[in-house]
Write a protein that holds these residues in place. Structure first.
Motif, mmCIF file in Angstrom:
data_model
loop_
_atom_site.group_PDB
_atom_site.id
_atom_site.type_symbol
_atom_site.label_atom_id
_atom_site.label_comp_id
_atom_site.label_asym_id
_atom_site.label_seq_id
_atom_site.Cartn_x
_atom_site.Cartn_y
_atom_site.Cartn_z
ATOM 1 N N PRO A 78 0.806 -1.209 0.000
ATOM 2 C CA PRO A 78 0.000 0.000 0.000
ATOM 3 C C PRO A 78 0.846 1.269 0.000
ATOM 4 O O PRO A 78 2.072 1.210 0.150
ATOM 5 C CB PRO A 78 -0.798 -0.110 1.303
ATOM 6 N N ALA A 79 0.157 2.408 -0.134
ATOM 7 C CA ALA A 79 0.787 3.727 -0.055
ATOM 8 C C ALA A 79 0.340 4.386 1.241
ATOM 9 O O ALA A 79 -0.803 4.220 1.663
ATOM 10 C CB ALA A 79 0.366 4.577 -1.250
ATOM 11 N N TYR A 80 1.259 5.129 1.851
ATOM 12 C CA TYR A 80 0.986 5.733 3.158
ATOM 13 C C TYR A 80 1.222 7.237 3.112
ATOM 14 O O TYR A 80 2.156 7.707 2.467
ATOM 15 C CB TYR A 80 1.915 5.155 4.222
ATOM 16 N N LEU A 81 0.399 7.955 3.846
ATOM 17 C CA LEU A 81 0.585 9.386 4.079
ATOM 18 C C LEU A 81 0.608 9.588 5.585
ATOM 19 O O LEU A 81 -0.263 9.071 6.294
ATOM 20 C CB LEU A 81 -0.562 10.187 3.452
ATOM 21 N N TYR A 82 1.613 10.320 6.061
ATOM 22 C CA TYR A 82 1.782 10.524 7.505
ATOM 23 C C TYR A 82 1.808 11.995 7.865
ATOM 24 O O TYR A 82 2.348 12.816 7.123
ATOM 25 C CB TYR A 82 3.121 9.942 7.973
ATOM 26 N N CYS A 83 1.284 12.285 9.064
ATOM 27 C CA CYS A 83 1.447 13.568 9.725
ATOM 28 C C CYS A 83 2.116 13.276 11.065
ATOM 29 O O CYS A 83 1.601 12.480 11.863
ATOM 30 C CB CYS A 83 0.093 14.237 9.949
ATOM 31 N N ILE A 84 3.267 13.907 11.290
ATOM 32 C CA ILE A 84 4.080 13.665 12.480
ATOM 33 C C ILE A 84 4.213 14.974 13.255
ATOM 34 O O ILE A 84 4.441 16.026 12.653
ATOM 35 C CB ILE A 84 5.493 13.175 12.085
ATOM 36 N N ASP A 85 4.101 14.912 14.579
ATOM 37 C CA ASP A 85 4.334 16.081 15.421
ATOM 38 C C ASP A 85 5.820 16.422 15.375
ATOM 39 O O ASP A 85 6.663 15.573 15.660
ATOM 40 C CB ASP A 85 3.902 15.779 16.861
ATOM 41 N N SER A 86 6.156 17.653 14.981
ATOM 42 C CA SER A 86 7.562 18.012 14.786
ATOM 43 C C SER A 86 8.339 18.115 16.093
ATOM 44 O O SER A 86 9.560 17.991 16.089
ATOM 45 C CB SER A 86 7.697 19.318 13.992
ATOM 46 N N ASP A 87 7.676 18.315 17.216
ATOM 47 C CA ASP A 87 8.383 18.384 18.498
ATOM 48 C C ASP A 87 8.699 17.007 19.071
ATOM 49 O O ASP A 87 9.807 16.755 19.532
ATOM 50 C CB ASP A 87 7.565 19.177 19.520
ATOM 51 N N ASP A 135 -2.373 8.992 10.231
ATOM 52 C CA ASP A 135 -1.856 8.382 9.008
ATOM 53 C C ASP A 135 -3.024 7.934 8.151
ATOM 54 O O ASP A 135 -4.127 7.720 8.647
ATOM 55 C CB ASP A 135 -0.897 7.221 9.314
ATOM 56 N N TYR A 136 -2.766 7.852 6.862
ATOM 57 C CA TYR A 136 -3.782 7.480 5.880
ATOM 58 C C TYR A 136 -3.165 6.412 4.987
ATOM 59 O O TYR A 136 -2.013 6.547 4.553
ATOM 60 C CB TYR A 136 -4.180 8.710 5.064
ATOM 61 N N THR A 137 -3.898 5.351 4.715
ATOM 62 C CA THR A 137 -3.394 4.254 3.894
ATOM 63 C C THR A 137 -4.284 4.057 2.680
ATOM 64 O O THR A 137 -5.506 4.011 2.802
ATOM 65 C CB THR A 137 -3.353 2.943 4.711
ATOM 66 N N ASP A 138 -3.660 3.962 1.498
ATOM 67 C CA ASP A 138 -4.343 3.564 0.272
ATOM 68 C C ASP A 138 -3.832 2.163 -0.041
ATOM 69 O O ASP A 138 -2.688 1.983 -0.454
ATOM 70 C CB ASP A 138 -4.015 4.525 -0.871
ATOM 71 N N ASN A 139 -4.671 1.141 0.185
ATOM 72 C CA ASN A 139 -4.234 -0.251 0.046
ATOM 73 C C ASN A 139 -3.862 -0.644 -1.368
ATOM 74 O O ASN A 139 -3.173 -1.639 -1.562
ATOM 75 C CB ASN A 139 -5.305 -1.192 0.601
#
Length: 187
Positions: free
Chosen positions: A93-102, A109-113
């Motif tokens: 799958p493809a992944y999109l992430y949002c991470i706390d910078s601190d 996270d979002y997954t497109d299988n």
């Protein structure tokens, strides 16, 4: 390890790094994604501030850099392998992430299988997730817009009979631009 381009923001360096797993004589693969990290490093002294485990890796698609906006880091990844005959394959799958910078914690996270060949960019309202899909004998280009804070999908653009691979979307005040493998450009 294979690393992405470096992104700088407020005295820190951000990048993705992928580790490979090598197959043996009786395996179906010679190499595949084993694990990946998103890394934040102090630009002045080189100290690692944090490392966050992320899924995927996608050796050929690591040209997509990490983006940093306010206190969040956004990145995309997908799988990769080289089969025992030497053929390379980008795998879902493809992944999109949002991470706390601190802290380095995953905010969402979002997954497109079915997604592969990924990249992303953002403006001050949304993060844009570009990827390809192969369904049977047909390839498609998919772009979705996600809320920066929640990851909720706001809209999706889908174009059949083309494939996004090695192309990054770009955004300005009015339009999101994406180019397919043949050079066709959408706004």
């Amino acid at each position: 390890a294979i690393s992405s381009p470096i992104t700088t923001s407020e005295g820190y360096l951000y990048f993705k790094t992928m580790f490979g797993l090598f197959g043996g004589d009786d395996d179906d693969f010679m190499f595949k994604t084993d694990s990946s990290l998103l890394v934040k490093m102090d630009a002045e002294n080189g100290d690692v501030d944090w490392e966050t485990d992320i899924e995927g890796g996608e050796y050929l698609g690591w040209a997509s850099p990490v983006t940093v906006f306010e206190d969040q880091v956004y990145t995309a990844s997908a799988g990769f392998n080289v089969n025992s005959e030497g053929g390379a394959s980008i795998t879902p799958p493809a992944y999109l992430y949002c991470i706390d910078s601190d802290s380095g914690s995953i905010v969402w996270d979002y997954t497109d299988n079915e997604g592969l060949g990924v990249s992303s960019c953002n403006d001050d309202e949304q993060v844009y997730f570009a990827r390809g899909r192969i369904e049977g004998n047909s390839a498609s280009l998919v772009i979705s817009a996600h809320d920066l804070d929640s990851g909720d999908e706001n809209w999706e653009f889908y174009q059949t009979n083309t494939l996004l691979f090695g192309s990054m979307p770009a955004v300005n005040d009015e339009y999101l631009f994406v180019q397919d493998r043949t050079g066709k450009l959408w706004a």
